[in-house]
Design a protein around this motif. Structure first.
Motif, PDB file in Angstrom:
ATOM      1  N   LEU A 302      41.808  52.209  41.994  1.00  0.00           N
ATOM      2  CA  LEU A 302      41.221  51.998  43.184  1.00  0.00           C
ATOM      3  C   LEU A 302      39.762  51.114  43.373  1.00  0.00           C
ATOM      4  N   ASN A 303      39.529  50.678  41.653  1.00  0.00           N
ATOM      5  CA  ASN A 303      37.805  49.698  41.559  1.00  0.00           C
ATOM      6  C   ASN A 303      39.032  48.845  41.466  1.00  0.00           C
ATOM      7  N   ALA A 304      40.038  47.911  41.255  1.00  0.00           N
ATOM      8  CA  ALA A 304      40.708  46.694  41.371  1.00  0.00           C
ATOM      9  C   ALA A 304      41.266  46.684  42.460  1.00  0.00           C
ATOM     10  N   VAL A 305      41.448  47.174  43.458  1.00  0.00           N
ATOM     11  CA  VAL A 305      41.831  47.754  44.419  1.00  0.00           C
ATOM     12  C   VAL A 305      40.747  47.270  45.123  1.00  0.00           C
ATOM     13  N   ALA A 306      39.528  47.887  45.321  1.00  0.00           N
ATOM     14  CA  ALA A 306      38.165  47.197  45.970  1.00  0.00           C
ATOM     15  C   ALA A 306      37.823  45.951  45.544  1.00  0.00           C
ATOM     16  N   ALA A 307      38.315  45.510  44.511  1.00  0.00           N
ATOM     17  CA  ALA A 307      37.949  43.659  44.062  1.00  0.00           C
ATOM     18  C   ALA A 307      38.905  42.854  44.736  1.00  0.00           C
ATOM     19  N   ILE A 308      39.873  44.084  45.006  1.00  0.00           N
ATOM     20  CA  ILE A 308      41.534  42.698  45.379  1.00  0.00           C
ATOM     21  C   ILE A 308      41.012  42.888  47.078  1.00  0.00           C
ATOM     22  N   SER A 309      40.562  43.323  47.759  1.00  0.00           N
ATOM     23  CA  SER A 309      40.206  43.892  48.951  1.00  0.00           C
ATOM     24  C   SER A 309      39.204  42.347  49.554  1.00  0.00           C
ATOM     25  N   ALA A 310      37.848  42.925  48.438  1.00  0.00           N
ATOM     26  CA  ALA A 310      36.655  41.857  48.438  1.00  0.00           C
ATOM     27  C   ALA A 310      37.355  40.551  48.161  1.00  0.00           C
ATOM     28  N   LEU A 311      38.261  39.761  47.394  1.00  0.00           N
ATOM     29  CA  LEU A 311      38.745  38.746  47.065  1.00  0.00           C
ATOM     30  C   LEU A 311      39.545  38.524  48.356  1.00  0.00           C
ATOM     31  N   GLU A 312      40.480  38.678  49.326  1.00  0.00           N
ATOM     32  CA  GLU A 312      41.521  38.801  49.997  1.00  0.00           C
ATOM     33  C   GLU A 312      40.378  38.334  51.612  1.00  0.00           C
ATOM     34  N   HIS A 313      39.291  39.463  51.346  1.00  0.00           N
ATOM     35  CA  HIS A 313      38.463  38.927  52.606  1.00  0.00           C
ATOM     36  C   HIS A 313      37.431  37.061  52.434  1.00  0.00           C
ATOM     37  N   LEU A 314      37.643  37.011  51.450  1.00  0.00           N
ATOM     38  CA  LEU A 314      36.841  36.266  50.374  1.00  0.00           C
ATOM     39  C   LEU A 314      37.925  34.799  51.552  1.00  0.00           C
ATOM     40  N   GLY A 315      39.135  34.780  51.456  1.00  0.00           N
ATOM     41  CA  GLY A 315      40.334  34.082  51.856  1.00  0.00           C
ATOM     42  C   GLY A 315      41.084  33.844  50.835  1.00  0.00           C
ATOM     43  N   PHE A 316      41.088  34.609  49.910  1.00  0.00           N
ATOM     44  CA  PHE A 316      41.989  34.575  49.093  1.00  0.00           C
ATOM     45  C   PHE A 316      43.705  35.132  49.336  1.00  0.00           C
ATOM     46  N   GLY A 317      44.449  34.688  49.161  1.00  0.00           N
ATOM     47  CA  GLY A 317      45.514  35.619  49.192  1.00  0.00           C
ATOM     48  C   GLY A 317      46.310  36.335  48.225  1.00  0.00           C
ATOM     49  N   LEU A 318      46.564  37.522  48.770  1.00  0.00           N
ATOM     50  CA  LEU A 318      46.959  38.484  47.568  1.00  0.00           C
ATOM     51  C   LEU A 318      47.666  38.707  46.556  1.00  0.00           C
TER      52      LEU A 318
END
Length: 495
Positions: A302-318
């Protein structure tokens, strides 16, 4: 330096005495930090009142005194007295302006939650750096740049006070850093430390049973956390957590959610989790992306997905993020592992709340083939209500529990231990009482056999132990590592 007129510009206040054209060379709320040319903000604290230190501040060279109380002060002609409505709000404003509002030149991500803030902030930073972004972390572990702690003279606080925060942001900006990831504690938010820091993205992780006593009630604790939604331009929340999900209904900011429930914007499907690896699929906007995390545990997924969602929100693709996920590494004191030559695995973890302790023990129980031995205590002068609950959780997952001290502060360690024991049923597990934390750790390691896991919980990265009259150097990691060395030496001698 900045002219007092510039610091007071557009801020409602009343000035008496001195000159508004005086140059201010620094700002502080501590009289012992005042230097010639400084502004001293005399606010009322929990333990002391700044009004009582005005004379000292002036003697040390303060050219301006700020207060939010219209009391009879013995004013001195050369000193400007500024009366404001709220010292905390003014301090936040003045420090940001004095340092040139550095947050406006940075992308700032702030993370709040009872548990997981340190891990998530470091995960975000690690991913950003892996993708070529110059970033830094500000939080429990201090200022971390490129994975290295910069030993600036900063107070040991999760969220820095404005005097230090904006100075640190300027320091990072001047180094060419573009992204800041910071921990936003409930106390930091309630004390307005982030009010004049531009926050681009706010992350809400969870709300657990901690810090109620420090805020006065659960409601005040929740209100403090909710402030981040007002400060951030956009918000991401853990949709599986009731409190975090409530933010969606309360804010008019753009909001995204993550979690295991299908209604979240980022949905997690866990495939596998073992001692060093977690496989999962993240679904977003109809697309599924496979992630292989080099960390274990559902809570860390869950911690990793929180980070992943933040990165995606900043413009980086999954898909792009998934290629860099292998760089993730738990920060110091978060399931930090020490392996002994005797086949025993020791884990040092900061878990000091019921939710955190349960998450760590549950993760270890899924992969442990031997016994789980737990060493833990509860902090003094902090939320006594959580003590029996943590005792119950430790007993449920552990074969043996050592109940010991964890920063007892002004409280009697035995009294804290008694509170913990009230949550442990007599028939649930074997428990041992050892107030001396070093002795408790050594006893647990001596008891452990091949295949056993020893969890030393509560202090994590901390390097001190605080008692009523003294604070001593103390590191769980150092104690455990030294104990293993001594055991190896004894084994070599016997052979």
């Amino acid at each position: 330096m900045l002219a007092l007129t510039e610091l007071l510009k557009d801020w409602p206040c009343l000035v008496k005495g001195g000159s508004v054209r005086v140059e201010v060379k620094g700002i502080t709320e501590r009289s012992d930090e005042v230097q010639p040319g400084y502004m001293f903000v005399a606010r009322e604290g929990k333990k002391s009142d700044g009004l009582g230190f005005i004379d000292e501040a002036i003697e040390r060279g303060a050219v301006c005194i700020v207060t939010d109380r219209m009391t009879d002060l013995k004013q001195k002609d050369q000193v400007a007295y500024v009366f404001v409505a709220d010292c905390l709000q003014f301090l936040s404003h003045a420090c940001a302006r004095f340092e040139g509002n550095p947050s406006e030149d940075l992308t700032v991500i702030a993370v709040t939650g009872t548990n997981g803030k340190t891990t998530v902030t470091h995960f975000i930073d690690q991913l950003l750096r892996s993708m070529g972004v110059k970033s830094a972390v500000i939080g429990t572990l201090g200022l971390v740049i490129d994975g290295i702690n910069h030993n600036l003279p900063l107070p040991a606080m999760t969220t820095l006070p404005p005097v230090y925060l904006h100075r640190t942001l300027r320091y990072c900006r001047d180094l060419g850093i573009t992204h800041i990831v910071m921990e936003a504690s409930s106390l930091g938010l309630s004390q307005l430390r982030l009010d004049h820091c531009k926050i681009d993205l706010g992350l809400f992780l969870n709300l657990g049973n901690d810090h109620y006593a420090e805020h006065g009630s659960r409601l005040k604790y929740k209100k403090a956390k909710e402030r981040l939604a007002h400060l951030a331009s956009e918000v991401i929340v853990n949709g599986d957590d009731d409190f975090c999900a409530s933010i969606i209904r309360k804010t008019d900011k753009p909001v995204m959610s993550f979690g295991q429930n299908l209604e979240n914007d980022y949905t997690i499907e866990l495939l596998k989790s073992d001692q060093s690896l977690t496989e999962m699929i993240v679904q977003h906007e109809g697309f599924s992306t496979f992630f292989e995390l080099p960390v274990s545990g559902v809570h860390n997924a869950l911690n990793a997905v929180a980070a992943i969602s933040a990165l995606e929100h900043l413009g980086f693709g999954l898909q792009e993020i998934s290629k860099h996920i292998k760089v993730l590494k738990l920060p110091e004191g978060r399931l930090q592992e020490i392996r002994g030559a005797n086949g025993v695995h020791v884990y040092i973890d900061y878990a000091h709340t019921p939710d955190a302790l349960q998450a760590v023990l549950k993760s270890l129980a899924l992969i442990c083939r031997g016994r789980i031995l737990t060493v833990f205590g509860c902090g003094g002068d902090r939320d006594p209500g959580k003590r029996p609950e943590m005792g119950e959780i430790a007993a449920f997952y552990s074969s043996i529990v050592w109940i010991t001290s964890d920063n007892p502060r002004s409280e009697d360690p035995q009294s804290i231990i008694h509170d913990i024991l009230s949550g442990i049923g007599e028939d649930t597990t074997r428990y041992l009482i050892e107030p001396d934390r070093e002795k408790a750790i050594k006893q647990a390691l001596s008891e452990a056999r091949r295949g056993d896991f020893v969890l030393i919980a509560g202090k994590g990265h901390e390097k001190t132990q605080t008692f009523a009259k003294e604070t001593i150097h103390f590191s769980d990691y150092e104690i455990a590592a030294k104990c293993f060395e001594e055991m190896d030496e004894e084994k070599t001698v016997s052979e």
